[in-house]
Every structure is written in structure tokens, then in C-alpha cells.
Design a protein around this motif. Sequence first.
Motif, PDB file in Angstrom:
ATOM      1  N   SER A 237      23.841 -28.381  -3.505  1.00  2.00           N
ATOM      2  CA  SER A 237      24.577 -29.052  -2.431  1.00  2.00           C
ATOM      3  C   SER A 237      24.309 -28.421  -1.066  1.00  2.00           C
ATOM      4  N   ILE A 238      24.614 -29.218  -0.051  1.00  2.00           N
ATOM      5  CA  ILE A 238      24.398 -28.848   1.348  1.00  2.00           C
ATOM      6  C   ILE A 238      25.746 -28.843   2.057  1.00  2.00           C
ATOM      7  N   LEU A 239      25.987 -27.834   2.883  1.00  4.14           N
ATOM      8  CA  LEU A 239      27.185 -27.803   3.728  1.00  4.14           C
ATOM      9  C   LEU A 239      26.770 -28.020   5.182  1.00  4.14           C
ATOM     10  N   VAL A 240      27.443 -28.948   5.858  1.00  2.00           N
ATOM     11  CA  VAL A 240      27.183 -29.188   7.280  1.00  2.00           C
ATOM     12  C   VAL A 240      28.480 -28.959   8.055  1.00  2.00           C
ATOM     13  N   TRP A 261      24.867 -20.090  -4.568  1.00  2.00           N
ATOM     14  CA  TRP A 261      25.968 -20.967  -4.999  1.00  2.00           C
ATOM     15  C   TRP A 261      25.723 -22.378  -4.479  1.00  2.00           C
ATOM     16  N   ILE A 262      25.153 -22.500  -3.278  1.00  2.00           N
ATOM     17  CA  ILE A 262      24.810 -23.809  -2.717  1.00  2.00           C
ATOM     18  C   ILE A 262      23.342 -23.742  -2.278  1.00  2.00           C
ATOM     19  N   TRP A 263      22.756 -24.910  -1.957  1.00  2.00           N
ATOM     20  CA  TRP A 263      21.336 -24.934  -1.607  1.00  2.00           C
ATOM     21  C   TRP A 263      21.085 -24.481  -0.169  1.00  2.00           C
ATOM     22  N   GLY A 264      21.853 -25.053   0.751  1.00  2.00           N
ATOM     23  CA  GLY A 264      21.586 -24.760   2.156  1.00  2.00           C
ATOM     24  C   GLY A 264      22.747 -25.173   3.038  1.00  2.00           C
TER      25      GLY A 264
END
Lengths: 332, 332
Positions: A237-240, A261-264
Motif C-alpha cells: 500500500s501507498i500513503l499520501v 510495512w507499506i510500499w511507499g
Amino acid sequence: MALLEARAELDVIVWPEDRACERSWLMENVVGATGVIVMFPEKVNTELLDKAGPSLKVVSTVSVGYEHIDLKAAAQHNLKVGYTPDVLTDAVADLSVMLALMAGRNGGIGVDLVQKGQWPNFSWSPFALCGPQLSTTAASQTRKIGFLGFGRIAQATLARLVPFGITHCLYSSNPSSPPNYARDAALAKQHNLRAVSKVDIDELARESDVLFVLAPGGSGTYHVVNEAVLKKMKRTSILVNASRGTLVDSDALAKALREGWIWGAGLDVVEGEPNVTIDHPLVKEPRCVILPHIGSATLETRGEMTTRAAQNVIAAILGEEMPSQVDLSTVL
Amino acid sequence: MALLEARAELDVIVWPEDRACERSWLMENVVGATGVIVMFPEKVNTELLDKAGPSLKVVSTVSVGYEHIDLKAAAQHNLKVGYTPDVLTDAVADLSVMLALMAGRNGGIGVDLVQKGQWPNFSWSPFALCGPQLSTTAASQTRKIGFLGFGRIAQATLARLVPFGITHCLYSSNPSSPPNYARDAALAKQHNLRAVSKVDIDELARESDVLFVLAPGGSGTYHVVNEAVLKKMKRTSILVNASRGTLVDSDALAKALREGWIWGAGLDVVEGEPNVTIDHPLVKEPRCVILPHIGSATLETRGEMTTRAAQNVIAAILGEEMPSQVDLSTVL
């Protein structure tokens, strides 16, 4: 400037340089002002308002957020406060999509590789510089997009993602406001989505392929994206974050990226900005794309924001209705 | 690999490293092969085909383009050639949108500024780091998007831009193919655009706010974006190339950026790649965002491309219909 200068009754004093105004200059020149137009970097506090004196009627900020303005002090000084909502919705939504793409597609790493002259040494291989794809594919037909905060900017971002083939929209927003089932059903129908659903933040973290943080800053949302939330997210997943830096715990996010834990992540804002240097834990993370708070920075939008700020200050001075006034009725 | 290994009748020889295969290894191991799967960096020429010998039935490339394959030599050797169209359409369309946004919104400059620790010194001002906005605004209600080449990827890119408020789509394509008025009218209706129009390249250059180059490479399109075309573009326009580097004259584009004929450029491909170093005129231009040819680089798409390449080679060896075969009937 044309709007202000067209008012012969106004004496306009302008900070002459194309950079944030020096505090000492502002403190000196605000004395006796009737109105003041400020930008995001200017702190509007009791000190400034006392310095301006009793002539001051209005503070007009060229921004949608107003964390830099002490609203209680403004109310105590019996001021009106203007801001610039709506006009920057599309610019920030555009940037939110760009950050989601850049974080998934190695936008930062790829540009850096070429800029450093490493393209000749970059060996092509089937999965080199690959990341999760924003759009659906024949073999990967579901995309769940999450929004923390589901106001104008979030909904404009959602609309932009529809042709990428997204299938579900999840959102969390102010816990005290009840779900709006009719609005959500209408949105799902309009965008041909399988669902638009209000969920709690745990489900939002677990289910979102891309999680957009687009909520107001302030104490109510401080570090709402913390270690516990990041641990629940998918590894792809990606956080923005294109709202305010304070919503995301930077140390927790750096750990999430470092440990996979997340992708980017794609960030237009970072807590403590602009004091973000090369030793900042997020700047050190290659999969963290960081922009220097340019969400509204387009020629068109900044033109419309400055126009609105001038209209707000003029209207308040003339005793007319301001196009965009902050409601101060409940702050005292 | 699973598809190939499941075929007990096949003896599979695999380059063991996660980088482009060495020529000497390929030349040695291709001897006596029945089929060969290649990537974009491998040149398939008479030398390689002679080395393989008369057992060779099929060359299968993990790419949509096949400029690296000498089709005439393949036809003379009576070979079948497989490729991977369609499956990478969405990945490249996603990247095209990302490049348009990055070029307009200072994506490269902004990331670089933060990475170099300059955010604390970046002085906010109303028009700092502003560029042209992709989406329409209340005061700027028209956006004309141009496509040089109007195939699958261009049309998928167009669809993604619709919610940004674009109003017109212009395209130039193979001059020998007549305009398809019915298709264009249907597209305009589907996307609620004022027009979808085939135009000549001069009009395309003059009118486009963003010009996407999404046409095949080869001699027919060599330097089709040259100095004359770039001079006709708007000063606020963006050029995106996500097809092949040979379509754009790099020196002319560098001059256009340096002298402000256009606003910015977003390139996934550059002529002569990967030999693009820090002294390349385009790498020196701050408003030129360059990625190292990662248009199809997503986990999902590369998975589907490698699957298709394996299916192609297996089908050809077994004498079955290949899922995606290059038509060689006219190359001799």
C-alpha cells in the motif's frame, strides 16, 4: 494587486520582496492597519494583533488552512478572518494523484537515478524499479482507495481516480458526524464503484491500496496516522499526505517504510516543515517522495487565491459580505 | 517460469542474474534453441539467428515494441515473433499522466529541493514553484490535450484525464490513415468533450496544453518533434514522451526548455538511452523530468508481460496459435 490598487480609498503597503515577509517588517508596518493579508508562513497571534491596534478589522489569509491564525485572539479583537477555500481544491487533488503515482512508480528514485548519471549503469531486468500499479489490470481487478477525511479535496481526488479502474472507496471522517448513506450511494452510482463506505480507521488501514490523508490539521487529528495504523496497512500500500504534516507521525512512517510495512509514501507536508533536512528520517527513506508543500502551487490557483484574499479584505473593510469568511462564532 | 517449467518436453535455459543478459552468454546458449525469450536490451539480428541455427522457430520479446528485433532477418529465417501488446497499456497510461503532472507541477525540482536539504531555505512566496495546472479552474476553463499517435495507450491516457476537466482532444496519427469521424464523435460523447479531432502536427503543436508523444518508433517517426514543432507550442505547454526516444530531437527540446518556448517536459525515454549522463543537454534542464524507461514497470504488468511471452513461445513451439504474434507477412 489590481483589485487593491483600484480602491482609491485604500492605502496599500506591500512587502516588496518575492519571499516570505520578515517578522520585524510586518510588526512595524501593521501598526494602524485596517486590514492585513497574510500568507501561510505568517503567525497571526496576540502580539501581532495588539501591535496593529484597534483600527484592525480583518485578517485575510491566502490559504485554505488557518492554523497560523490564533482564532481566539482574532475573536477577542473582534476581527473578521478571511480564507480561500474551494479555489485550491483542484490543484491539491491533482497533486494528490501525482504523489500516489510517484510513490508507487518509483518517481523519486527514477528521477534521481537519471539526475545522478546512473542510467547507463541501470541494468534492465523484468522487475527492476517495479512497484504496485495504481490502475487495475486483467489479472488484478480490484483497487480500494481510502480517504482519511472526505471533504472537497478528497472527493475531487476520488473523481480523478475513477478512470484508473478503482473499484471501492473507503473513508473515515469526523467520528461525531453520522454516515451519509444517501450521499455515498449517489457517489458510488456516479463513479460506477462497487462501494463508497464510511469505515473506522482500522478497516481503512487494512483495506486501502492507496490511503490519502486529506483532513484538517490541529489537535483533533494530531498523529492520527501512527505506528498502530501503519502496521495494519498492506505491504503493497501507498500513503499520501497532502493536508497537514501533523496528521502523520514521521518517526512511525519512517519505520514503516524501512521495515516494509507499506510500499511507499508521497508527502506534500511533513510535521515541523520547513525544518526538514537531509538527516530527517523520512528524507532518508528512498521510497518516500517529499515535496515542499506545493499543493496549491499552480499559476491558475495561486492567482485565484490571491484574488479571493483581496476580495475578502476589501469586503470586510467596506462592511460588505466577505466571499469566504471563517466562522468565529464558536471559538470563544 | 512456472508455465515453462510445467512443460516437461521443454529444456529451459535461464540467464541466472537479475540484470540484462550478457551478449556472450546469449550467443553461447542460443545454439540449437527452439525458441528464445528476449527483453528490450537484447538485439535480435542475423548474427544471433545464425548462431541459433535451423532449430529456431520463435523469438518472443517481453515488450510491446520490437525495434530491437530485425524483422526482415526473422522472416528470412522463417521465424515467428511474439510480443506483449495490450497488457502494458494501463501501466504506460498511468506513467504518462504522472509525467504530465510532474512536468507541470515541478515534481522533479520539488523532490530534489527536499532531498538536498534545501526546504528550510525555500522561501514561500505566492508564485514560488508554481506551474501550469493540469485541471481546469473557475477562471481557466479550457484544456486542450494533444496526442501524437492515437492508439491504445493514448486513448487510455485520454480517459484518465477526463476528470481533470479537459475539454478538447486533438491528435495526429499515421497520415495515410483517414480520419475516423464516427469513432472520434463516439469518444467525444463518451468523455463529454467538446471535440475529438484529427489535426496536422502544426495545429497539434499550436493548440495543445499538454502534448503526449505515444507513437511507435522507427524511421517513419524519427525526430517528428523537432525545432519547428517545438517553436509552435505554447509557452505554458508540457511535452510528454512515453513511447520511444527517437521521436523527439533531444537538442531541440533542450533549447526549447532553455529558451522558454515551452514550460516543461516529462520523458520516460530519451534517444540513445541508456547512455544518458549528467552532461546530456536534457539532464541539465531543471524543467525536464526524466525517468529511466519504466513505462511498463509495475509488479502487475511485468507479471502479465512475462506470462504472455512464455505463452507465445510455448504456443509457437507446439505449433498452436500464439496469443500475440507480430505480423511478418509484409516485411520481406
